[in-house]
Scaffold this motif. Structure first.
Motif, PDB file in Angstrom:
ATOM      1  N   UNK A  81       0.824  -1.206   0.000  1.00  0.00           N
ATOM      2  CA  UNK A  81       0.000   0.000   0.000  1.00  0.00           C
ATOM      3  C   UNK A  81       0.860   1.258   0.000  1.00  0.00           C
ATOM      4  N   UNK A  82       0.477   2.222  -0.824  1.00  0.00           N
ATOM      5  CA  UNK A  82       1.217   3.471  -0.907  1.00  0.00           C
ATOM      6  C   UNK A  82       0.490   4.639  -0.297  1.00  0.00           C
ATOM      7  N   UNK A  83      -0.672   4.380   0.350  1.00  0.00           N
ATOM      8  CA  UNK A  83      -1.467   5.433   0.968  1.00  0.00           C
ATOM      9  C   UNK A  83      -1.959   4.956   2.328  1.00  0.00           C
ATOM     10  N   UNK A  84      -1.856   5.815   3.321  1.00  0.00           N
ATOM     11  CA  UNK A  84      -2.336   5.508   4.663  1.00  0.00           C
ATOM     12  C   UNK A  84      -3.263   6.612   5.147  1.00  0.00           C
ATOM     13  N   UNK A 138       2.068  18.898   9.404  1.00  0.00           N
ATOM     14  CA  UNK A 138       2.644  19.362   8.139  1.00  0.00           C
ATOM     15  C   UNK A 138       4.125  18.996   8.053  1.00  0.00           C
ATOM     16  N   UNK A 139       4.822  19.074   9.179  1.00  0.00           N
ATOM     17  CA  UNK A 139       6.249  18.746   9.186  1.00  0.00           C
ATOM     18  C   UNK A 139       6.499  17.266   8.941  1.00  0.00           C
ATOM     19  N   UNK A 140       5.449  16.442   9.064  1.00  0.00           N
ATOM     20  CA  UNK A 140       5.555  15.005   8.832  1.00  0.00           C
ATOM     21  C   UNK A 140       5.069  14.623   7.443  1.00  0.00           C
ATOM     22  N   UNK A 141       4.788  15.633   6.623  1.00  0.00           N
ATOM     23  CA  UNK A 141       4.383  15.365   5.244  1.00  0.00           C
ATOM     24  C   UNK A 141       2.956  14.894   5.088  1.00  0.00           C
ATOM     25  N   UNK A 142       2.090  15.200   6.052  1.00  0.00           N
ATOM     26  CA  UNK A 142       0.675  14.843   5.930  1.00  0.00           C
ATOM     27  C   UNK A 142       0.040  15.696   4.834  1.00  0.00           C
ATOM     28  N   UNK A 143      -0.696  15.047   3.914  1.00  0.00           N
ATOM     29  CA  UNK A 143      -1.211  15.763   2.744  1.00  0.00           C
ATOM     30  C   UNK A 143      -2.633  16.282   2.923  1.00  0.00           C
ATOM     31  N   UNK A 144      -3.427  15.609   3.770  1.00  0.00           N
ATOM     32  CA  UNK A 144      -4.803  16.050   4.026  1.00  0.00           C
ATOM     33  C   UNK A 144      -5.127  15.855   5.499  1.00  0.00           C
ATOM     34  N   UNK A 164       7.869   7.115  10.117  1.00  0.00           N
ATOM     35  CA  UNK A 164       9.237   6.617  10.274  1.00  0.00           C
ATOM     36  C   UNK A 164       9.440   5.265   9.613  1.00  0.00           C
ATOM     37  N   UNK A 165       8.391   4.433   9.591  1.00  0.00           N
ATOM     38  CA  UNK A 165       8.530   3.111   8.976  1.00  0.00           C
ATOM     39  C   UNK A 165       7.991   3.087   7.544  1.00  0.00           C
ATOM     40  N   UNK A 166       7.062   4.006   7.220  1.00  0.00           N
ATOM     41  CA  UNK A 166       6.458   4.015   5.885  1.00  0.00           C
ATOM     42  C   UNK A 166       7.373   4.644   4.843  1.00  0.00           C
ATOM     43  N   UNK A 167       8.211   5.590   5.280  1.00  0.00           N
ATOM     44  CA  UNK A 167       9.072   6.284   4.339  1.00  0.00           C
ATOM     45  C   UNK A 167       8.390   7.492   3.734  1.00  0.00           C
ATOM     46  N   UNK A 168       9.175   8.308   3.044  1.00  0.00           N
ATOM     47  CA  UNK A 168       8.665   9.571   2.523  1.00  0.00           C
ATOM     48  C   UNK A 168       7.744   9.406   1.321  1.00  0.00           C
ATOM     49  N   UNK A 169       7.841   8.281   0.613  1.00  0.00           N
ATOM     50  CA  UNK A 169       7.060   8.115  -0.617  1.00  0.00           C
ATOM     51  C   UNK A 169       5.595   7.787  -0.347  1.00  0.00           C
ATOM     52  N   UNK A 170       5.280   7.364   0.862  1.00  0.00           N
ATOM     53  CA  UNK A 170       3.902   6.972   1.186  1.00  0.00           C
ATOM     54  C   UNK A 170       3.052   8.206   1.468  1.00  0.00           C
ATOM     55  N   UNK A 171       1.872   8.239   0.893  1.00  0.00           N
ATOM     56  CA  UNK A 171       0.908   9.332   1.051  1.00  0.00           C
ATOM     57  C   UNK A 171       0.161   9.138   2.373  1.00  0.00           C
ATOM     58  N   UNK A 172       0.315  10.068   3.317  1.00  0.00           N
ATOM     59  CA  UNK A 172      -0.363   9.959   4.613  1.00  0.00           C
ATOM     60  C   UNK A 172      -1.369  11.087   4.784  1.00  0.00           C
ATOM     61  N   UNK A 173      -2.610  10.707   5.106  1.00  0.00           N
ATOM     62  CA  UNK A 173      -3.657  11.647   5.491  1.00  0.00           C
ATOM     63  C   UNK A 173      -4.111  11.304   6.902  1.00  0.00           C
ATOM     64  N   UNK A 174      -4.767  12.248   7.555  1.00  0.00           N
ATOM     65  CA  UNK A 174      -5.330  11.979   8.880  1.00  0.00           C
ATOM     66  C   UNK A 174      -6.807  12.358   8.878  1.00  0.00           C
TER      67      UNK A 174
END
Length: 364
Positions: free
Chosen positions: A162-165, A215-221, A186-196
């Protein structure tokens, strides 16, 4: 994106005659508890509708124990179906049910589409819009829990392709929410799309503070950070993370109010009440400049298959059709995730059949 539902196809659908209507309920136990700011349950309540049109049977599933998002419970859906007449056109039965329960009306609408696509020998997505892509990418869900839980779940999901969480947040401790997201990253890596998704649990102050940290963790939504439009607007104006509305939208009128308030919306069949209404909602949201995501409340394979077909028919390449993955004992089969996506079943209609005999109740 414009409407995909041709007027002739819609007219033929609403004028099709229902010869038989029945329903049943079933509990779907979960391997992992569904736990977020507005729900905690170890099982899903499935209400299954079965109809017959010109000798062909169609089936569909809606979830009863998701009142936090639909405003209805299992008893509401069953009560509406128990007052329904067995025969009449799809349009007549849908209008009658809609006055009592949007979910009951949706179950009938989807069962009718299933029957008509089965009669045509086509997968529902193809029946609705012609040639379609064969799979749709989905996300993995991380519920409330400890930092270690989030890390372990993120590792398992991403290792599985999976590339999205989507991570559930909105607990009483914002710092814990942020720590859980940090662990997942930390375990998913930067390429994984993370929303909350906060499910409307924060006030504007906490939502803004959390969004800046996320935002500093690269959360997109951040989805539904506050329950109110004023709060949503304030979080969006702060600009740390894009804001998506979910519980704040149910119909086209809501979407018109959300233009300029949020960046995007999460639309669902369960909130729309029919495929035609979802189709119209997608078009209306895009008309006011909103990014559109399509998904569903956690359901079994039969319910998720309906969202999958509808999302594919509407031209989406990603959708939230993850909800069946934690069901440990389902009443229907075939639908499975492969890597980052869920393939469209190749059989006619929804392409998902019941595996378990149900105790059916017939309408009058």
């Amino acid at each position: 994106m414009t409407s995909v539902l041709a007027p002739g196809l819609h007219d033929a659908h609403t004028t099709a005659r229902v010869d038989r209507l029945s329903w049943a309920t079933a509990g779907l136990p979960l391997a992992h508890e569904l736990h977020h700011a507005r729900a905690r349950t170890a099982a899903l309540d499935a209400v299954v509708c079965r109809i017959e049109i010109e000798g062909v049977t169609g089936i569909a599933e809606v979830r009863g124990n998701a009142a936090y998002g639909t405003g209805e419970n299992t008893a509401d859906v069953v009560s509406a179906l128990s007052l329904a007449r067995a025969t009449g056109t799809v349009g007549e039965r849908h209008a009658s049910l809609s006055r009592r329960s949007r979910l009951a009306a949706l179950a009938l609408d989807l069962a009718a589409w299933d029957a008509r696509a089965r009669a045509a020998g086509l997968p529902l997505a193809v029946f609705l819009s012609g040639p379609v892509r064969g799979s749709i990418d989905t996300h993995g869900q991380i519920p409330f829990g400890t930092v270690a839980d989030a890390e372990a779940r993120a590792s398992a999901l991403t290792s599985d392709g999976l590339g999205r969480l989507k991570i559930r947040v909105g607990g009483p401790d914002v710092a814990l929410d942020v720590a859980r997201v940090r662990a997942a990253r930390s375990v998913a890596g930067e390429a994984v799309d993370i929303s909350v998704d906060a499910n409307g649990a924060w006030d504007a102050e906490h939502a803004i503070d959390a969004s800046r940290a996320l935002a500093s963790l690269g959360v997109v939504w951040v989805e539904q950070p506050t329950p109110d439009l004023e709060g949503l607007s304030a979080v969006r104006a702060d600009g740390a993370v894009r804001v998506r509305a979910d519980e704040a939208t149910h119909d086209v009128e809501d979407l018109r109010l959300l233009g300029g308030v949020v960046d995007g919306v999460h639309l669902k069949l369960e909130k729309s009440g029919s495929f035609a209404a979802l189709d119209a909602a997608v078009a209306a949201a895009e008309d006011v400049g909103l990014d559109v995501a399509v998904g569903q409340f956690d359901q079994g394979r039969l319910g998720c298959a309906a969202t999958l077909h509808c999302a594919v028919a509407l031209g989406f390449t990603t959708a939230e059709v993850w909800g069946f993955a934690d069901v440990s004992r389902d009443i229907a089969g075939v639908l499975e995730r492969r890597g980052p996506g869920v393939p469209l079943p190749s059989g006619p209609g929804l392409g998902v059949d019941l595996l378990t005999p149900l105790d059916w109740t017939s309408a009058r």
